[in-house]
Design a protein around this motif. Sequence first.
Motif, PDB file in Angstrom:
ATOM      1  N   GLY A 179      35.605 -28.455  32.656  1.00  0.00           N
ATOM      2  CA  GLY A 179      34.266 -28.082  32.225  1.00  0.00           C
ATOM      3  C   GLY A 179      33.996 -28.536  30.813  1.00  0.00           C
ATOM      4  N   LEU A 180      32.811 -28.163  30.304  1.00  0.00           N
ATOM      5  CA  LEU A 180      32.444 -28.491  28.938  1.00  0.00           C
ATOM      6  C   LEU A 180      33.206 -27.568  27.987  1.00  0.00           C
ATOM      7  N   THR A 181      33.744 -28.146  26.953  1.00  0.00           N
ATOM      8  CA  THR A 181      34.502 -27.354  25.992  1.00  0.00           C
ATOM      9  C   THR A 181      33.816 -27.295  24.632  1.00  0.00           C
ATOM     10  N   ASP A 182      32.870 -28.184  24.371  1.00  0.00           N
ATOM     11  CA  ASP A 182      32.178 -28.215  23.085  1.00  0.00           C
ATOM     12  C   ASP A 182      30.994 -27.250  23.123  1.00  0.00           C
ATOM     13  N   GLU A 183      30.948 -26.335  22.160  1.00  0.00           N
ATOM     14  CA  GLU A 183      29.891 -25.322  22.155  1.00  0.00           C
ATOM     15  C   GLU A 183      28.509 -25.930  22.015  1.00  0.00           C
ATOM     16  N   ALA A 184      28.388 -26.940  21.155  1.00  0.00           N
ATOM     17  CA  ALA A 184      27.082 -27.564  20.942  1.00  0.00           C
ATOM     18  C   ALA A 184      26.600 -28.254  22.215  1.00  0.00           C
ATOM     19  N   ALA A 185      27.497 -29.002  22.871  1.00  0.00           N
ATOM     20  CA  ALA A 185      27.118 -29.678  24.107  1.00  0.00           C
ATOM     21  C   ALA A 185      26.755 -28.669  25.183  1.00  0.00           C
ATOM     22  N   THR A 186      27.506 -27.577  25.249  1.00  0.00           N
ATOM     23  CA  THR A 186      27.213 -26.523  26.223  1.00  0.00           C
ATOM     24  C   THR A 186      25.828 -25.935  25.983  1.00  0.00           C
ATOM     25  N   GLU A 227      28.216 -37.550  15.316  1.00  0.00           N
ATOM     26  CA  GLU A 227      28.222 -36.751  14.089  1.00  0.00           C
ATOM     27  C   GLU A 227      26.976 -36.995  13.242  1.00  0.00           C
ATOM     28  N   ALA A 228      25.896 -37.374  13.920  1.00  0.00           N
ATOM     29  CA  ALA A 228      24.628 -37.537  13.216  1.00  0.00           C
ATOM     30  C   ALA A 228      23.917 -36.201  13.060  1.00  0.00           C
ATOM     31  N   VAL A 229      24.244 -35.238  13.930  1.00  0.00           N
ATOM     32  CA  VAL A 229      23.656 -33.898  13.853  1.00  0.00           C
ATOM     33  C   VAL A 229      24.728 -32.872  14.203  1.00  0.00           C
ATOM     34  N   VAL A 230      24.476 -31.626  13.800  1.00  0.00           N
ATOM     35  CA  VAL A 230      25.243 -30.487  14.294  1.00  0.00           C
ATOM     36  C   VAL A 230      24.238 -29.473  14.809  1.00  0.00           C
ATOM     37  N   VAL A 231      24.705 -28.590  15.675  1.00  0.00           N
ATOM     38  CA  VAL A 231      23.860 -27.517  16.181  1.00  0.00           C
ATOM     39  C   VAL A 231      24.274 -26.225  15.492  1.00  0.00           C
ATOM     40  N   ASP A 232      23.330 -25.619  14.791  1.00  0.00           N
ATOM     41  CA  ASP A 232      23.563 -24.349  14.096  1.00  0.00           C
ATOM     42  C   ASP A 232      22.739 -23.296  14.810  1.00  0.00           C
ATOM     43  N   ASN A 233      23.432 -22.436  15.574  1.00  0.00           N
ATOM     44  CA  ASN A 233      22.763 -21.539  16.513  1.00  0.00           C
ATOM     45  C   ASN A 233      21.983 -22.415  17.491  1.00  0.00           C
ATOM     46  N   ASP A 234      20.661 -22.343  17.459  1.00  0.00           N
ATOM     47  CA  ASP A 234      19.895 -23.195  18.379  1.00  0.00           C
ATOM     48  C   ASP A 234      19.092 -24.243  17.621  1.00  0.00           C
ATOM     49  N   ARG A 235      19.474 -24.513  16.376  1.00  0.00           N
ATOM     50  CA  ARG A 235      18.751 -25.479  15.539  1.00  0.00           C
ATOM     51  C   ARG A 235      19.537 -26.783  15.409  1.00  0.00           C
ATOM     52  N   ILE A 236      18.809 -27.902  15.382  1.00  0.00           N
ATOM     53  CA  ILE A 236      19.409 -29.233  15.258  1.00  0.00           C
ATOM     54  C   ILE A 236      19.370 -29.625  13.780  1.00  0.00           C
ATOM     55  N   GLY A 279      13.439 -39.590  14.915  1.00  0.00           N
ATOM     56  CA  GLY A 279      12.556 -38.485  15.269  1.00  0.00           C
ATOM     57  C   GLY A 279      13.084 -37.113  14.918  1.00  0.00           C
ATOM     58  N   LEU A 280      14.280 -37.053  14.309  1.00  0.00           N
ATOM     59  CA  LEU A 280      14.850 -35.755  13.945  1.00  0.00           C
ATOM     60  C   LEU A 280      14.040 -35.088  12.840  1.00  0.00           C
ATOM     61  N   THR A 281      13.909 -33.774  12.932  1.00  0.00           N
ATOM     62  CA  THR A 281      13.281 -33.003  11.863  1.00  0.00           C
ATOM     63  C   THR A 281      14.311 -32.766  10.778  1.00  0.00           C
ATOM     64  N   ARG A 282      14.048 -33.242   9.574  1.00  0.00           N
ATOM     65  CA  ARG A 282      15.056 -33.226   8.515  1.00  0.00           C
ATOM     66  C   ARG A 282      14.798 -32.182   7.433  1.00  0.00           C
ATOM     67  N   GLN A 283      13.921 -31.239   7.722  1.00  0.00           N
ATOM     68  CA  GLN A 283      13.655 -30.169   6.765  1.00  0.00           C
ATOM     69  C   GLN A 283      13.862 -28.820   7.438  1.00  0.00           C
ATOM     70  N   ALA A 284      14.401 -27.859   6.688  1.00  0.00           N
ATOM     71  CA  ALA A 284      14.571 -26.501   7.193  1.00  0.00           C
ATOM     72  C   ALA A 284      13.198 -25.921   7.542  1.00  0.00           C
ATOM     73  N   PRO A 285      13.096 -25.114   8.589  1.00  0.00           N
ATOM     74  CA  PRO A 285      14.189 -24.491   9.347  1.00  0.00           C
ATOM     75  C   PRO A 285      14.737 -25.373  10.474  1.00  0.00           C
ATOM     76  N   TYR A 286      14.413 -26.630  10.492  1.00  0.00           N
ATOM     77  CA  TYR A 286      14.873 -27.581  11.504  1.00  0.00           C
ATOM     78  C   TYR A 286      14.309 -27.226  12.884  1.00  0.00           C
ATOM     79  N   GLU A 287      14.594 -28.094  13.825  1.00  0.00           N
ATOM     80  CA  GLU A 287      13.969 -27.973  15.143  1.00  0.00           C
ATOM     81  C   GLU A 287      14.904 -27.285  16.131  1.00  0.00           C
ATOM     82  N   LYS A 288      14.342 -26.467  16.986  1.00  0.00           N
ATOM     83  CA  LYS A 288      15.121 -25.835  18.037  1.00  0.00           C
ATOM     84  C   LYS A 288      15.444 -26.858  19.128  1.00  0.00           C
ATOM     85  N   ILE A 289      16.571 -26.646  19.797  1.00  0.00           N
ATOM     86  CA  ILE A 289      16.957 -27.550  20.890  1.00  0.00           C
ATOM     87  C   ILE A 289      15.852 -27.632  21.929  1.00  0.00           C
ATOM     88  N   GLU A 290      15.322 -26.492  22.319  1.00  0.00           N
ATOM     89  CA  GLU A 290      14.280 -26.461  23.348  1.00  0.00           C
ATOM     90  C   GLU A 290      13.070 -27.286  22.926  1.00  0.00           C
TER      91      GLU A 290
END
Length: 201
Positions: free
Chosen positions: A160-167, A41-50, A69-80
């Motif tokens: 299978g994977l059930t968590d949307e963020a992990a998926t 619970e250190a991060v959540v995934v919002d669409n494709d942003r961490i 190393g997390l980007t802590r300012q909007a628009p935040y970093e994409k998963i990719e």
Amino acid sequence: MTTAKDLFIIAMDPGAGQSVGQGDLSLALAGAELIDLIVAEAVVVDNDRIVPQGPPAPDDGLAAEAAAGLTRQAPYEKIEDWLWRRGRDLSAAYQAALEKDGELIRRRSGSSPLGPRRVEPADTPARRRAVSRWEEREPLLSALAAAVGIGAERPDDGPGLTDEAATAVVAAVHDAVMELEAVRQRRSIESAAFANLWRGV
């Protein structure tokens, strides 16, 4: 970083039966770290942003490094983008850390005392935990391993994977590994064409 360490141990285990490229493994490790941060619970995934959620409780140096190393300012970093940035040389960092902790050992290949050394997991509680998760076909570990070609032939009849963020993270790892392979193939073709040019073919 349980999932990341377990993935590295499985990749290094001679029983895996397949050799994994450093680049592929580094991308998958970055994905595993991100999943560990989601679970903590250190991060959540919002669409494709961490999106960082608060101060995590790192359990080791690599975990702390990933969290820092997390980007802590909007628009935040994409998963990719996280995968490519964090994944740079990450497998080498895990190897060094696990060797330092005695989780990896170096053995001679073959019967010759002068043969090349290979790195493999030591018989430790961490290895037994990783193997247990692997044998139980734990969905997260299995999905990340399959992304780098380990156990891809395993029957797909388990949970299978059930968590949307992990998926989303696993899907991004698959895409990044495929992109890396495409880059390798393109470079191979270019190198072959250049060699043919010099040979006058």
